[in-house]
Design a protein around this motif. Structure first.
Motif, PDB file in Angstrom:
ATOM      1  N   PHE A 523       0.837  -1.206   0.000  1.00  0.00           N
ATOM      2  CA  PHE A 523       0.000   0.000   0.000  1.00  0.00           C
ATOM      3  C   PHE A 523       0.864   1.245   0.000  1.00  0.00           C
ATOM      4  O   PHE A 523       0.548   2.243  -0.646  1.00  0.00           O
ATOM      5  CB  PHE A 523      -0.934  -0.040   1.208  1.00  0.00           C
ATOM      6  N   CYS A 524       1.974   1.166   0.720  1.00  0.00           N
ATOM      7  CA  CYS A 524       2.904   2.294   0.757  1.00  0.00           C
ATOM      8  C   CYS A 524       3.369   2.619  -0.663  1.00  0.00           C
ATOM      9  O   CYS A 524       3.417   3.782  -1.074  1.00  0.00           O
ATOM     10  CB  CYS A 524       4.080   1.919   1.635  1.00  0.00           C
ATOM     11  N   ASP A 525       3.665   1.556  -1.421  1.00  0.00           N
ATOM     12  CA  ASP A 525       4.130   1.790  -2.793  1.00  0.00           C
ATOM     13  C   ASP A 525       3.055   2.444  -3.637  1.00  0.00           C
ATOM     14  O   ASP A 525       3.338   3.303  -4.465  1.00  0.00           O
ATOM     15  CB  ASP A 525       4.556   0.467  -3.444  1.00  0.00           C
ATOM     16  N   SER A 526       1.797   2.039  -3.420  1.00  0.00           N
ATOM     17  CA  SER A 526       0.741   2.636  -4.252  1.00  0.00           C
ATOM     18  C   SER A 526       0.609   4.124  -3.945  1.00  0.00           C
ATOM     19  O   SER A 526       0.375   4.931  -4.839  1.00  0.00           O
ATOM     20  CB  SER A 526      -0.573   1.892  -4.069  1.00  0.00           C
ATOM     21  N   VAL A 527       0.778   4.487  -2.657  1.00  0.00           N
ATOM     22  CA  VAL A 527       0.745   5.921  -2.333  1.00  0.00           C
ATOM     23  C   VAL A 527       1.931   6.623  -2.977  1.00  0.00           C
ATOM     24  O   VAL A 527       1.805   7.693  -3.563  1.00  0.00           O
ATOM     25  CB  VAL A 527       0.768   6.144  -0.810  1.00  0.00           C
TER      26      VAL A 527
END
Length: 1585
Positions: A523-527
């Motif tokens: 999820f961090c990467d998607s942000v």
């Protein structure tokens, strides 16, 4: 030289009066002294006595009670008088010096005395005005008359002796005569109006209403002219801010003329007047109404603006004059003395008028005065537009609000007007219009300024100037292009950042799940990916910003270059210094309007769009267009409202309405059939619609009996809620009418007014609606507070336990900005509000929907049956719970938008057996649920538990949250003023350094070096120009003198033209090279600053995100979600977009000022002496201003939020507000909020004006000292003339940039707090992700058995808190099904978190398949176990993404998981199957379905240990049974740990653990435990059955 009044020249008897007394010039001058001396003698004692007595009196609240007639004119005339006296004095001194003989005091002594007298007169006048004692004005009147007479005698004598306008003294005397005459007229006018003398009855005058109200602190409209122009009255406020912060109390109320209500009425009248009789449907134009309401102040402001712009051109002209005449003085000092014949009359010398403007000292003083006046006018113009803009905003907000209160509900629900649109109207469109007003005088002032500038340039330099000007003008469209590009980029940046925020919000809301599943990084990467897109558009934004900054800096250089090169080629010579520097100054003046023009045009375009949106909104449908015609209730209310609007009394809520009601009753009486006497509401033949003419409700005939309980039942979506709203008049009536009965007249008179206001209906909507206020205010809702009633209501709604949990009891703020309550708690508060209101009729729309069974029963019994029925109030209840039908006095059954049946339960039982049986089966089903429905009880427990979890850690949270505030508090405790003042005026250097360093050291170094280089090059350009132009004049002078005196260094004498040509060929190329270098450096610096800002923003956000996502779960328990989100939204936005331009502007203006001061000092070192006091003054001004500005900015921000919230709240709760008929109260609240915000904003802008006036005057003093110093040093031949021009040009630029230094400093200080806040989060501890084992040491398929050993486990949430699990020991065999139960707070959930190492395990260990979990890397541990949480969390995306974000599983595996979770068929039916869309938070599925998805998610991960944390709390019985079976079959070979709320779910388990207060109480097979009668488990099971 001897001093004597008339001079003592030999051979002239100055005192002889043979030719008549008046023909002696000296005597006439002596006569002129008389009035001045008279005034001083009389006023001084009065002033001293007056002041002495005044100090003994109590200080008057305001220093200006009222103005006498002609106040402003008198101030202006007095100032002109002072100026003329100065001229007279100077002229006297000069004439005196021209007389070679003795001193003639009479030439300048009267002028000096006149100056003193004029000053005294104005001080005296001000004191009389303050104490309102007009009789003393007589003294002034006598003085003006005497002065007028004596000056007239002098003028008459001059005329007699043929002294005419060509002599300066004649002109001055004539001017004085005119001024004294005018002042005399003003004085006569005061007598005429106030009649304080010569009249029998003097006029009594009271000070304005505002000033009698001590709350009004904004004095700008009431102070005298001087204080108005310099904002002197702000001093106490701004200097006081240093000692203690400015609070709302300190800024008080707005004066009446600026309140929103006043302006709203003005705008509304202008708006309504356009609706003519012949064309009622024509939409009134908002532009025209704005012009009618606020046109005059804008015209005034434009006038000021024109005056300021014209005065602005005095600067360059004076410089050119000074440089030119200094040179002439130099050359002509020797020869010019004797050329003019002595002009003497009366034996004294008379100066020629034409000489005045050729005197350099006079020009310097004129330059100073012009600057001061120009700046005063400019600030006045700004102030007037800002005040008008604020007034306009207040009026518009009130208009929008009134419209919102009348919006038809269908508009809101059919989506024509969304909440978002309304919020945008309030937050964006009104501000756009306000800003447009601020900038609109520029629209017509700028073209005039540009044209004037070009004409002057042409006059100075001829055609070549037009080339330079055309460079500027041609680049203007380019700037407009850049400006539009900037706006577009900002839009796309906004889209990306909202997208990023949405993702961040989702992550933060589901953070527990992400951590438990080890999905943080995905999820961090998607942000980060979204952030990447946002940064790309930020890069473009930065690029365009730097381009526009570059244009602004480079255009003047380019223009100067073009001009002087052209001048060289056209005239074959360079310009003279006087022309060159005047031109330079003019180019600097010209750039500003052109740079601003693009901004203004952009704002004008935006304003057009905003007005378009506004007018669409103001013309959208209103409620009750046709409903009141049908005898509905709103007519009386509408009429009442019109009354309220017209008579400015908003406080008289009730009385008017009652008169209206009585007035309408007779007509209603005839309409009403007789048998409905006991009916509260009756609908006949009604058919209603939500708009678009499809009837939602049709063929409705119902009656609601007075004082009884009516229930409305039916399936979902059959129109029950609509029926209530139709009765309230919210729907559009197609046909039929709604009758409301009136109370009998007698009753009306007795109680109607007091207790049961008939038009008000207590209404609790289905979707609960809360105000941002305390719990108590939400319940009382504007009614008077009665303790006993309040207590009864709270008990009926069983709110006490919830209130006890809140940190401040019922004084806790709840609502949007307050504490988030759960659905059930919100709904109970809404029901409590309806119960508390003292109204005849109560409408409850499905009040039980979010409540569990116990609470609903309690509410039914205590609240509805007891509390409401005892009061004989009419209750209408919409419900799905059929078991309550037995309590109903009257039942209305609905189906598909029409009435199926109405009557009592008996009627229905006899007449419609089928329906009754249907109900009966439904009721049985509900009863069965009832038996096992302790589950619902768990729901309330759950809600309370989450509340408790949110607050049991408030102490720790406060420590994190309020670091800044605590510092302040500690320091103020010593009440040692020095510390607080220091802290408040310190600049946060540490934070600045942190910001810089996150941008990277190389970038910082690059930026600093570029900036310094650029400024040195710019100085070099101007210096070179000075050398070049001076060389011209020196050479021509040298050639001339060398021929005469052969002193010249050029011993061989070439012809001048050749030497000049060589000269130019030497100077010109260097000039061109320097200019080119300057332009490139401008570009490079503007780019480096922007990109430094960008890299800082990138790093800060990246670190913040990683820190927060990897923070321990405890951090999220104690830090409110809103606070974390603020770091990602507001603070990140400031760091991204606001800090870089502020930083750029600050460095640029500081360096400009420093370079200017450096240049002046190097040319005239004397200037440094004058600089010391100026620097001290500047230091104090900026120190005081920064503190006050920060406070006022905070006030402005903090008052803006409640206003916006109030708007969105009103829009959400429209139906409730209208049902309660509380519109007037809400309007009042809105006006108060608007006024508070406007006050803060007004004070903020007045403080900015205060600063600017001060710094501008300082700038003017700098110019004056620079001019004085250079004139003085030139007299002694210290340097060339060109350098004087250079120094003065630079001094002029300082005035423009001084206030920017301070403003930017203040802004930067405010903006740096964002960096500080982000930084405070960067210091949080991360979880320890590494672990002591390496990932490679963990077996691939660990844990394959699922054997769990718990040994002496102690767990706490935080090292500062008590342990929640104490020495727990347990052993779970592979494949066992274990149940854990216990009361709320016994540590069940903590145990489940311990498996995942989410909490602090400080003693003991958990060993799974032989590995201690504390040694494992977190990622490995959490990815090998699975868990199902009690509150289902879904993320927006596809179903596939929700089940398997890592994309590791095949489709078959996903379908298999969905099949196990009973979802396969439902998902198949969805469009897209596995790729079907899941909206934010999974809103498009029911809660039960969401829970099933979470189950499927756990199945997808084939781990041998599954933990279920109260996972079945929100599922209905049927589904739950399926689940139990599934868990038994699908997980037959896995270890399952279930944490249970409802004990019956774990009766089939292999092992049961009962916990209490963090210890294991019982631990055995369920059968064994059940045999222990008095055991804890047994008692649970009994309670559950």
């Amino acid at each position: 030289m001897a001093l004597s009044f008339c001079g003592s020249d030999e051979g002239i008897n100055a005192y002889s009066v043979e030719n008549g007394v008046l023909n002696n010039g000296c005597f006439v001058d002596a006569l002129n002294l008389v009035p001045h001396v008279f005034l001083l003698f009389i006023t001084f004692p009065i002033l001293f006595i007056g002041w002495g007595s005044q100090s003994s009196k109590v200080q008057i609240h305001h220093n200006t009670w009222l103005h006498f007639p002609g106040h402003n004119l008198r101030w202006i005339l007095t100032f002109s008088l002072l100026f003329v006296h100065v001229c007279e004095f100077a002229e006297g001194i000069v004439s005196n010096n021209r007389m070679m003989g003795t001193n003639h005091l009479h030439l300048y002594m009267p002028a000096f005395m006149g100056f003193v007298a004029a000053t005294t007169s104005v001080v005296y006048y001000h004191n009389i005005e303050t104490s309102n004692f007009p009789k003393l004005l007589l003294v002034l009147f006598i003085y003006w008359v005497l002065a007028f007479i004596t000056k007239s005698i002098k003028l008459w004598k001059y005329a007699e002796y043929k002294v005419g306008p060509q002599h300066l003294r004649f002109c001055i005397t004539a001017l004085l005569v005119i001024l004294y005459g005018l002042l005399m007229a003003v004085e006569v006018n005061v007598i005429r109006v106030r009649k304080y003398v010569f009249f029998a009855n003097p006029q009594k005058v009271k000070p304005p209403e505002d000033l009698q109200d001590l709350g009004v602190r904004f004095l700008q409209p009431f102070v005298n002219l001087l204080s108005k122009a310099t904002y002197w009255w702000m001093n106490p406020l701004i200097i006081g801010a240093h000692k203690r912060p400015i609070e709302l109390k300190k800024i008080g109320k707005l004066p009446i003329a600026m309140r929103a209500l006043t302006n709203y009425l003005r705008l509304k009248d202008a708006y309504e007047d356009q609706r003519t009789a012949e064309d009622p449907d024509r939409a009134p134009s908002i532009w025209r109404s704005m012009y009618r309401a606020f046109g005059r102040p804008i015209l005034l402001s434009s006038t000021f603006r024109y005056l300021a712009d014209l005065l602005g051109f005095a600067g360059p002209l004076c410089i050119s004059g000074i440089v030119k005449y200094l040179k002439d003085d130099d050359d002509g000092a020797t020869s010019g003395k004797e050329t003019m014949g002595q002009e003497t009359y009366f034996n004294v010398h008379f100066m020629h008028s034409s000489k005045l403007l050729q005197n350099t000292s006079v020009l310097a003083v004129l330059l100073f005065l012009a600057l001061i006046l120009q700046r005063t006018f400019l600030q006045a113009s700004y102030y007037v537009t800002i005040e008008t803009g604020i007034n306009l905003r207040g009026a518009l907000l009130a208009m929008i609000y009134n419209k919102i209160l009348r919006l038809s509900t269908s508009n809101m629900s059919m989506g024509e007007m969304t909440l978002g649109q309304i919020n945008n109207l309030v937050a964006i469109e009104t501000n756009q219009l306000m800003w447009f007003l601020f900038l609109c005088p520029n629209l017509w002032a700028m073209p005039v300024q540009i044209v004037m500038g070009v004409i002057l340039l042409y006059y100075l330099l001829g055609w070549s100037a037009l080339v330079g000007a055309s460079v500027i003008v041609l680049l203007a469209p380019l700037q407009y292009l850049i400006a539009t590009k900037l706006a577009d980029t900002q839009k796309s940046t906004l889209e990306h950042s909202t997208d990023r925020l949405k993702k961040t919000t989702e992550i933060l809301k589901g953070i527990k799940l992400l951590k438990l599943y080890a999905w943080e990084n995905i999820f961090c990467d998607s942000v980060e990916e979204t952030r990447g897109k946002e940064l790309t558009s930020l890069k473009t934004f930065a690029f365009y910003t730097s381009l526009s900054i570059f244009m602004n800096a480079a255009i003047p250089i380019a223009a100067v270059l073009a001009t002087f090169v052209m001048h060289h080629f056209i005239n074959k010579t360079g310009p003279t210094p006087s022309e060159a520097f005047a031109a330079l100054a003019l180019f600097h003046i010209l750039v500003t309007p052109l740079f601003l023009l693009s901004t203004v045009v952009r704002f004008a375009v935006k304003a057009l769009v905003s007005v378009q949106k506004l007018s669409e909104f103001l013309q959208s449908d209103e409620i009750g267009d046709d409903s009141w015609r049908n005898g509905d209730i709103s007519v009386s209310f509408e009429a009442g409202k019109k009354h309220l609007g017209a008579t400015k009394a908003i406080n008289r809520k009730q009385p008017i309405r009652y008169q209206m009601d009585n007035y309408e009753q007779p007509t209603r009486r005839q309409m009403r059939p007789t048998e409905t006497e006991d009916v509260a509401v009756k609908v006949s033949n009604g058919s209603f619609t939500w708009g678009s003419n499809l009837s939602t409700l049709s063929d409705i005939n119902i009656r609601i009996p007075t004082g009884q309980l009516t229930m409305i039942v039916g399936q979902v979506g059959c129109g029950k809620s609509s029926l209530l709203l139709a009765m309230l008049g919210e729907m559009q009536t197609i046909d039929g009418r709604v009758y409301w009965s009136n109370l009998p007249d007698c009753e009306m008179i007795h109680e109607g007014n007091i207790s049961k206001n008939r038009y008000s209906v207590a209404y609790a909507a289905q979707k609960s609606w809360l105000l941002n206020a305390t719990v108590e205010e939400n319940i009382t809702f504007g009614s008077p507070f009665s303790k006993q009633r309040y207590k009864a209501v709270i008990d009926a709604c069983s709110l006490q336990p919830d209130i006890d949990l809140l940190p401040f009891g019922d004084q806790t703020e709840i609502g949007e900005r307050g504490i988030n309550l759960s659905g059930g708690q919100r709904q109970r508060i809404c029901v409590a509000r309806a119960l508390y209101q003292n109204t005849n009729i109560v409408f409850l729309d499905d009040p039980f929907s979010a409540l569990d069974i116990h609470l609903s029963d309690h509410l039914m019994q205590e609240g509805i049956l007891k509390f409401l029925q005892d009061d004989k109030r009419t209750v209408v209840l919409v419900t799905h719970k059929l078991q309550y039908l037995i309590h109903a006095d009257w039942i209305i059954a609905m189906k598909d938008g029409s009435i199926l049946r109405e009557g009592t339960l008996k009627d229905i039982q006899t007449h419609d057996v089928e329906l009754y049986d249907h109900w009966k089966t439904l009721m049985n089903r509900q009863d069965q649920e009832l038996e096992k429905d302790i589950q619902q009880d768990s729901q309330t427990m759950l809600e309370r538990k989450t509340l408790r979890r949110a607050f049991y850690s408030r102490e720790a949270k406060n420590q994190i949250d309020d670091e800044d505030e605590e510092e302040e508090v500690e320091e103020e405790d010593d009440d040692n003023l020095s510390t607080t003042t220091n802290r408040r005026s310190k600049i946060p250097w540490k934070v600045c350094w942190c910001y810089m360093s996150s941008g990277g050291f190389f970038m910082v170094f690059l930026m600093v070096s570029c900036k310094l280089l650029k400024h040195s090059v710019i100085v070099a350009i101007d210096y070179w120009l000075a050398l070049w132009t001076s060389s011209k004049t020196n050479q021509s002078a040298a050639n001339a003198t060398s021929l005469a005196d052969s002193i010249s260094s050029n011993t061989t004498l070439p012809t001048p033209s050749i030497s000049e040509a060589q000269n130019d060929s030497y100077y010109l190329p260097v000039f061109i090279i320097l200019c080119a270098a300057g332009i490139t450096l401008c570009l490079i610096t503007s780019l480096t600053v922007e990109f430094l800002g960008l890299s800082a923003a990138t790093n800060l956000h990246h670190n913040l995100l990683n820190k927060i996502i990897h923070a321990p779960i405890r951090f999220f328990d104690i830090t409110p979600l809103g606070q974390i989100l603020n770091r990602f939204s507001a603070d990140t936005n400031i760091i991204d977009q606001h800090i870089p331009p502020t930083l750029e502007s600050l460095t640029r203006s500081t360096l400009l000022c420093l370079s200017a001061i450096g240049v002046i000092s190097s040319i005239t070192p004397m200037f440094l002496i004058a600089l010391v006091p100026l620097a001290v003054a500047f230091y104090f001004i900026q120190k005081y201003f920064r503190v006050a500005s920060k406070d006022l900015q905070d006030l402005d921000d903090s008052t803006q939020l409640p206003l916006l919230c109030h708007f969105s709240e009103t829009a959400e709760g429209l139906t409730t507000i209208r049902a309660f008929r509380h519109e007037a109260r809400f309007k009042q609240r809105m006006l108060e909020l608007t006024d508070t915000n406007n006050t803060a904003y007004l004070f903020l802008s007045a403080a900015n004006r205060w600063l600017e006036v001060r710094t501008d005057y300082l700038g003017a003093v700098i110019v004056l000292t620079a001019a004085g110093a250079s004139i003085w040093s030139l007299r002694y031949g210290l340097h060339s003339v060109g350098l004087v021009g250079l120094g003065l040009t630079y001094a002029l630029t300082v005035t423009n940039y001084l206030n920017w230094v301070v403003r930017n400093l203040a802004d930067l200080e405010v903006q740096m707090s964002a960096v500080k806040k982000v930084n405070s989060f960067l210091s949080t501890e991360s979880e320890n992700y590494e672990g002591s084992m390496d990932t490679s040491q963990v077996p691939e398929n660990w844990p394959q058995d699922g054997e769990i050993k718990i040994q002496g486990l102690c767990v706490r949430y935080d090292p500062m808190l008590k342990p929640v699990l104490k020495h727990v020991n347990a052993y779970i065999k592979p494949g066992q099904k274990v149940g854990i139960c216990g009361r709320t707070g016994s540590g069940k959930s903590s145990l489940s978190l311990a498996f995942f190492n989410m909490v602090d395990i400080f003693e003991g260990k958990i060993i799974i398949d032989g590995i201690d979990i504390c040694k494992l890397p977190l990622q490995t541990l959490r990815s090998r176990l699975s868990i199902i949480l009690q509150d289902p969390v879904l993320f927006s995306g596809s179903i596939r993404f929700n089940l398997d974000p890592e994309r590791t599983c095949t489709d078959d595996r996903l379908w298999e998981a969905l099949e196990i979770a009973q979802l396969k068929n439902m998902v198949k039916a969805l469009p897209g199957g596995l790729d079907a869309v899941v909206t934010e938070g999974g809103e498009n599925f029911s809660v039960g379905q969401r829970q099933l998805f979470c189950l499927a998610r756990a199945f997808v991960r084939k781990s041998s240990i599954l933990i279920m944390d109260e996972a079945t709390a929100s599922i209905d019985m049927a589904t739950e049974n399926i689940l139990q079976k599934v868990v038994m079959t699908a997980f037959a070979d896995r270890t399952v740990v279930t944490i249970a709320h409802r004990v019956h779910t774990i009766l089939t388990a292999d092992l049961v653990i009962v916990m209490k207060r963090g210890n294991i109480l019982e631990y055995d097979k369920p059968e064994t435990l059940l045999e222990q009668e008095d055991g804890m488990f047994a008692s649970f099971v009994k309670a559950d059955m």
